[in-house]
Scaffold this motif. Structure first.
Motif, mmCIF file in Angstrom:
data_model
loop_
_atom_site.group_PDB
_atom_site.id
_atom_site.type_symbol
_atom_site.label_atom_id
_atom_site.label_comp_id
_atom_site.label_asym_id
_atom_site.label_seq_id
_atom_site.Cartn_x
_atom_site.Cartn_y
_atom_site.Cartn_z
ATOM 1 N N LEU A 1 23.325 58.992 -9.856
ATOM 2 C CA LEU A 1 24.064 58.955 -11.067
ATOM 3 C C LEU A 1 25.493 59.757 -10.582
ATOM 4 C CD1 LEU A 1 24.055 57.698 -13.913
ATOM 5 C CD2 LEU A 1 23.288 60.007 -14.876
ATOM 6 N N MET A 2 25.333 60.810 -10.037
ATOM 7 C CA MET A 2 26.389 61.801 -9.750
ATOM 8 C C MET A 2 27.672 60.979 -9.420
ATOM 9 S SD MET A 2 26.693 64.889 -10.320
ATOM 10 C CE MET A 2 26.004 66.475 -10.437
ATOM 11 N N PRO A 3 27.803 60.009 -8.434
ATOM 12 C CA PRO A 3 28.968 59.428 -8.021
ATOM 13 C C PRO A 3 29.710 58.362 -9.148
ATOM 14 C CG PRO A 3 27.341 59.179 -6.202
ATOM 15 C CD PRO A 3 26.686 59.782 -7.546
ATOM 16 N N ILE A 4 28.684 58.074 -9.938
ATOM 17 C CA ILE A 4 29.286 57.177 -10.979
ATOM 18 C C ILE A 4 29.560 57.881 -12.554
ATOM 19 C CG2 ILE A 4 28.972 55.056 -9.641
ATOM 20 C CD1 ILE A 4 26.126 54.741 -11.559
ATOM 21 N N PRO B 1 32.949 54.171 -16.835
ATOM 22 C CA PRO B 1 32.671 53.682 -17.985
ATOM 23 C C PRO B 1 31.625 53.201 -18.213
ATOM 24 C CG PRO B 1 34.516 52.226 -16.827
ATOM 25 C CD PRO B 1 34.365 53.375 -16.038
ATOM 26 N N TYR B 2 31.042 53.293 -19.217
ATOM 27 C CA TYR B 2 29.577 52.730 -19.896
ATOM 28 C C TYR B 2 28.403 53.489 -19.024
ATOM 29 C CZ TYR B 2 32.763 49.381 -21.666
ATOM 30 O OH TYR B 2 33.553 48.642 -22.241
ATOM 31 N N CYS B 3 28.567 54.552 -18.244
ATOM 32 C CA CYS B 3 27.468 55.274 -17.905
ATOM 33 C C CYS B 3 26.765 56.032 -18.528
ATOM 34 C CB CYS B 3 28.158 56.190 -16.361
ATOM 35 S SG CYS B 3 27.145 56.722 -15.690
ATOM 36 N N ARG B 4 25.548 55.760 -18.741
ATOM 37 C CA ARG B 4 24.521 56.600 -19.522
ATOM 38 C C ARG B 4 23.583 57.001 -18.798
ATOM 39 N NH1 ARG B 4 23.451 53.343 -24.638
ATOM 40 N NH2 ARG B 4 23.453 51.650 -23.287
ATOM 41 N N GLY B 5 23.058 58.274 -18.705
ATOM 42 C CA GLY B 5 21.807 58.712 -18.018
ATOM 43 C C GLY B 5 20.509 58.108 -18.654
ATOM 44 N N THR C 1 28.573 70.171 -11.896
ATOM 45 C CA THR C 1 27.688 70.379 -11.158
ATOM 46 C C THR C 1 26.265 70.477 -11.901
ATOM 47 O OG1 THR C 1 27.984 72.773 -11.670
ATOM 48 C CG2 THR C 1 28.993 72.059 -9.715
ATOM 49 N N SER C 2 25.128 70.159 -11.097
ATOM 50 C CA SER C 2 23.625 70.067 -11.623
ATOM 51 C C SER C 2 22.739 70.328 -10.759
ATOM 52 C CB SER C 2 23.679 68.798 -12.228
ATOM 53 O OG SER C 2 22.538 68.498 -13.070
ATOM 54 N N ASP C 3 21.691 71.221 -11.355
ATOM 55 C CA ASP C 3 20.518 71.678 -10.490
ATOM 56 C C ASP C 3 19.422 71.731 -11.464
ATOM 57 O OD1 ASP C 3 20.794 74.103 -11.846
ATOM 58 O OD2 ASP C 3 21.911 74.773 -10.016
ATOM 59 N N ASP C 4 18.289 72.051 -11.098
ATOM 60 C CA ASP C 4 17.351 72.390 -11.773
ATOM 61 C C ASP C 4 17.269 73.170 -12.935
ATOM 62 O OD1 ASP C 4 15.808 70.217 -10.199
ATOM 63 O OD2 ASP C 4 15.093 71.741 -8.919
#
Length: 436
Positions: A379-382, A386-390, A418-421
């Motif tokens: 998911l990170m690169p996109i 638009p319209y991107c939802r986790g 930035t995202s980690d656990d």
């Protein structure tokens, strides 16, 4: 006779009549639809054929190859043709004997040797028609007035038959030699490679153009739709405001508040759609920047709105704004709201969300942090598309992060993540000063 009996007796006849009429209609309609489909199919085939002929004609090496073939063999007419089971179309021509043909002209396929070349996948070579054991009495040489002739198949890299490379002359020619046959074979392979590349390029350009036109049409539709939705929404909002000022029962007041809240939510969605359309149509999100000296209070107001709507979530705030910030304040607050809404949606319910703002000598920095599940590597690169939802099951259009990123770009800044656990952090950074 009893009228009811008459109706009973005649009903089956009427029914059969209508059944037959319906069958005739559907048969007619089916025939019409089939004719339309066949017409469209023929139109597409013709378009594809013309596109291939055009692509072959644009190959830069074709004129040189035809000229070299003519010089080495001494034959006055050389050509490349697109050949199908029913068509012969010249793609490139070198005519030194006034044969009377140019690129795009057609011959009747039955009046050429190319059907035989196509069927047998083998060249035809005639040095002198009157002395040729096979073709001395053939009608085609007499029809076109040639005595020497050579035609070799042109195949594309995938093995598909494209057409022929041929040459002819009204005089005999010594062409049934290994060096001449080898040269024509090499030329046909070279032409096949170039034609294949040209067709691929033509297809890619057409596909890109269609995609661009389709995207522009979709986005223009979205923009018009957004504007058209605002008018009735404004009427609903205005009516709700008027009703709220009148004496109402507690139950009516509750419903009016629901209508007003829904209008706010709908207006937010429409604004997202319009921002998306502005960003995608090339205009981009326009900012009206000015020097903001009390940005902290404005940010706190935006945070309070999110707190009121989400009382179960704890939001902690830390401000270190020591300098005036040049920005479009409503747009910056839109970023705050979008990032906080995202943190509320994807963060852990029992852990606080942090909002931090600070200035240094060059930049204003806004950070929104939440604990929760790590954003996936896929998911990170996109994420800012638009319209991107986790989570596809959640409400919303998936435009919040895209619009926030576009707002950052409009300020000549950047939005990163930035995202980690342990933690996810969105960082919005813009220059303190007015961009040059």
């Amino acid at each position: 006779m009893d009228s009811n009996l008459f109706e009973v007796v005649n009903f089956p006849i009427v029914l059969i009549y209508f059944i037959n009429l319906t069958k005739s209609y559907f048969l007619m309609q089916t025939t019409k639809d089939r004719d339309v489909i066949e017409g469209k199919s023929h139109e597409l085939e013709e378009q594809k054929l013309r596109q291939e002929v055009k692509a072959a004609g644009l190959v830069s090496v074709v004129p040189q190859i035809l000229d070299v073939a003519s010089r080495i063999t001494g034959m006055g007419f050389t050509a490349i043709a697109r050949v199908t089971d029913t068509r012969w179309i010249a793609c490139g021509v070198n005519d030194k004997i006034n044969f009377g043909m140019k690129a795009g002209d057609e011959l009747i396929i039955a009046e050429t040797f190319c059907t035989r070349v196509r069927t047998h996948n083998a060249p035809i070579i005639i040095e002198d028609v009157p002395n040729d054991a096979i073709y001395c009495d053939h009608a085609i040489p007499a029809q076109y007035g040639f005595k020497s002739y050579i035609s070799v198949p042109i195949r594309l890299p995938d093995g598909e038959f494209f057409g022929t490379l041929c040459a002819l002359d009204p005089e005999p020619a010594k062409i049934d030699r290994s060096e001449i046959i080898g040269m024509f074979d090499l030329f046909s392979k070279l032409i096949g490679l170039h034609i294949h590349a040209a067709i691929q390029l033509e297809n890619a350009e057409d596909s890109l153009l269609r995609e661009k036109q389709g995207a522009e049409l979709r986005e223009q539709f979205i923009a018009v739709l957004g504007h058209d939705l605002k008018n009735p929404l404004g009427a609903i909002q205005g009516s709700a405001d008027i009703l709220s000022k009148l004496d109402q029962s507690p139950k009516s007041t509750t419903f009016i508040e629901i209508i007003k809240d829904s209008c706010k939510r709908m207006n937010s969605l429409i604004e997202d759609i319009l921002d998306f359309a502005r960003g995608r149509l090339g205009e981009g999100i326009v900012i009206n920047g000015k020097c903001e000296k009390d940005l902290e209070a404005a940010v706190n107001k935006a945070i309070t709105e999110i707190k009121v709507a989400n009382p179960a979530h704890e939001i902690r705030v830390k401000h270190e704004i020591d300098e005036p910030v040049y920005c479009d304040q409503p747009r910056l607050l839109q970023v705050v709201s979008n990032l906080l809404a995202n943190a509320v949606a994807y963060g852990e319910n029992k852990t606080p969300i942090w909002v931090e703002t600070q200035t240094n000598k060059e930049f204003f920095i806004l950070k929104v942090k939440n604990q929760g599940k790590k954003i996936s590597d896929e998911l990170m690169p996109i994420l800012f598309n638009p319209y991107c939802r986790g989570d596809k099951s959640r409400d919303g259009l998936g435009l919040g992060l895209y619009i926030s990123s576009e707002i950052a770009k409009a300020h000549k800044g950047v939005l990163t993540v930035t995202s980690d656990d342990q933690e996810t952090c969105f960082c919005f950074t813009i220059s303190l000063r007015r961009p040059v």
